[in-house]
Design a protein around this motif. Structure first.
Motif, PDB file in Angstrom:
ATOM      1  N   SER A 127       0.824  -1.217   0.000  1.00 25.49           N
ATOM      2  CA  SER A 127       0.000   0.000   0.000  1.00 25.49           C
ATOM      3  C   SER A 127       0.854   1.262   0.000  1.00 25.49           C
ATOM      4  O   SER A 127       2.017   1.256   0.395  1.00 25.49           O
ATOM      5  CB  SER A 127      -0.912   0.013   1.228  1.00 25.49           C
ATOM      6  OG  SER A 127      -0.144   0.250   2.399  1.00 25.49           O
ATOM      7  N   TRP A 128       0.226   2.346  -0.428  1.00 24.02           N
ATOM      8  CA  TRP A 128       0.907   3.644  -0.457  1.00 24.02           C
ATOM      9  C   TRP A 128       1.342   4.039   0.955  1.00 24.02           C
ATOM     10  O   TRP A 128       2.458   4.533   1.154  1.00 24.02           O
ATOM     11  CB  TRP A 128      -0.015   4.705  -1.049  1.00 24.02           C
ATOM     12  CG  TRP A 128       0.603   6.072  -1.047  1.00 24.02           C
ATOM     13  CD1 TRP A 128       0.328   7.102  -0.207  1.00 24.02           C
ATOM     14  CD2 TRP A 128       1.631   6.544  -1.919  1.00 24.02           C
ATOM     15  NE1 TRP A 128       1.105   8.182  -0.498  1.00 24.02           N
ATOM     16  CE2 TRP A 128       1.922   7.869  -1.548  1.00 24.02           C
ATOM     17  CE3 TRP A 128       2.342   5.968  -2.970  1.00 24.02           C
ATOM     18  CZ2 TRP A 128       2.884   8.636  -2.201  1.00 24.02           C
ATOM     19  CZ3 TRP A 128       3.296   6.741  -3.611  1.00 24.02           C
ATOM     20  CH2 TRP A 128       3.555   8.055  -3.222  1.00 24.02           C
ATOM     21  N   ALA A 129       0.511   3.815   1.952  1.00 22.82           N
ATOM     22  CA  ALA A 129       0.855   4.181   3.330  1.00 22.82           C
ATOM     23  C   ALA A 129       2.077   3.405   3.809  1.00 22.82           C
ATOM     24  O   ALA A 129       2.979   3.980   4.440  1.00 22.82           O
ATOM     25  CB  ALA A 129      -0.330   3.925   4.255  1.00 22.82           C
ATOM     26  N   GLN A 130       2.137   2.120   3.508  1.00 22.37           N
ATOM     27  CA  GLN A 130       3.286   1.318   3.930  1.00 22.37           C
ATOM     28  C   GLN A 130       4.542   1.759   3.183  1.00 22.37           C
ATOM     29  O   GLN A 130       5.623   1.858   3.770  1.00 22.37           O
ATOM     30  CB  GLN A 130       3.018  -0.168   3.707  1.00 22.37           C
ATOM     31  CG  GLN A 130       4.078  -1.056   4.333  1.00 22.37           C
ATOM     32  CD  GLN A 130       3.710  -2.525   4.306  1.00 22.37           C
ATOM     33  OE1 GLN A 130       2.861  -2.954   3.536  1.00 22.37           O
ATOM     34  NE2 GLN A 130       4.349  -3.297   5.159  1.00 22.37           N
ATOM     35  N   ARG A 131       4.404   2.057   1.908  1.00 24.49           N
ATOM     36  CA  ARG A 131       5.555   2.562   1.147  1.00 24.49           C
ATOM     37  C   ARG A 131       6.077   3.849   1.764  1.00 24.49           C
ATOM     38  O   ARG A 131       7.284   4.054   1.861  1.00 24.49           O
ATOM     39  CB  ARG A 131       5.161   2.851  -0.304  1.00 24.49           C
ATOM     40  CG  ARG A 131       4.947   1.637  -1.123  1.00 24.49           C
ATOM     41  CD  ARG A 131       4.598   2.047  -2.534  1.00 24.49           C
ATOM     42  NE  ARG A 131       4.060   0.934  -3.263  1.00 24.49           N
ATOM     43  CZ  ARG A 131       4.219   0.751  -4.551  1.00 24.49           C
ATOM     44  NH1 ARG A 131       4.907   1.609  -5.253  1.00 24.49           N
ATOM     45  NH2 ARG A 131       3.691  -0.291  -5.144  1.00 24.49           N
TER      46      ARG A 131
END
Length: 199
Positions: A127-131
C-alpha cells in the motif's frame, strides 16, 4: 456514490491518489528549499524528456522511454532505470512524481528493489501508506550524519528484500523501523524514543 464495496473502494483510491499528490507537492517544495535549482543542460533535457511522455505512465513506459538517462547526485550517477520500478502496475500520474524520485536517488533505488521484490508475493498489496513509512525510514537513515555513504539504506533494503524472499511477506513498517534503529545503535548513533526510529 453508492454505499457499497465498489463505492468505498473508489473513495479509498481517490483519497489515496489525493494524498499521493499532496506528498509529491510537499516533496518538490522541500527539494527546492534544500538545494538551488539545477539549471544544467542535462537537467533541462531530462525535463523535456519527462514532459514528452504521456501521463499517467507506467514504470515500464518510463523505463522504456528514458531508462538509460543518467541522473547525477552527490551519491553518484544513477540511471532512471535504477530508480523507477519496471512494472506495468506502477503508475506515475505526472512528471512531478518522477522528479521526486530523482531528488533522493539512494532512497528511490532502495524502494525500487523492494517494490520489485514485493511483486513476487501473491495476494500481497504494498500500500501507499506502507511505502511512505518505508521511505520515511530510509530518509531518516540518510539524515544521520554518522552513518556514511548511505550504508544504512543499503543494509535495511537488503534486509527487507531478504524478509520478502525468506518469509514470503512484507515486513511491517514497525519491523523496518526497529531494524533501522538496531543498525543505527550498532553503528554508534543514539536513537531517542521521540524520533521516528525510536521504537
Amino acid at each position: 456514490m453508492a454505499d457499497n464495496k465498489t463505492g468505498r473502494d473508489k473513495q479509498a483510491r481517490d483519497a489515496e491518489r489525493r494524498q499521493q499528490q499532496r506528498e509529491i507537492d510537499a516533496e518538490l517544495e522541500r527539494g527546492d528549499e534544500e538545494q538551488p535549482p539545477d539549471e544544467s543542460t542535462e537537467s533541462v533535457d531530462l525535463e523535456a524528456e519527462l514532459e514528452a511522455l504521456n501521463f499517467p505512465a507506467t514504470g515500464s513506459d518510463i523505463v522504456a522511454a528514458i531508462g538509460d538517462w543518467a541522473v547525477e547526485s552527490a551519491e553518484g550517477s544513477y540511471s532512471i532505470e535504477e530508480l523507477v520500478p519496471k512494472a506495468d502496475d506502477e503508475t506515475f500520474d505526472s512528471p512531478d512524481a518522477v522528479r521526486v524520485l530523482v531528488q533522493v536517488p539512494t532512497v528511490s533505488a532502495a524502494m525500487k528493489r523492494i517494490v520489485e521484490a514485493s511483486k513476487t508475493l501473491s495476494n500481497t498489496e504494498f500500500s501507499w501508506a506502507q511505502r511512505k513509512t518505508y521511505e520515511t525510514t530510509f530518509q531518516e537513515l540518510k539524515a544521520i550524519d554518522s552513518v556514511d555513504d548511505d550504508e544504512g539504506i543499503q543494509v535495511i533494503s537488503d534486509w527487507v528484500v531478504e524478509q520478502i524472499h525468506d518469509k514470503e511477506k512484507l515486513p511491517s513498517s514497525r519491523a523496518v523501523r526497529r531494524e533501522a534503529a538496531k543498525f543505527c545503535r550498532a553503528n554508534g548513533y543514539e536513537v531517542r524514543n521521540d524520533e521516528w526510529l525510536g521504537i
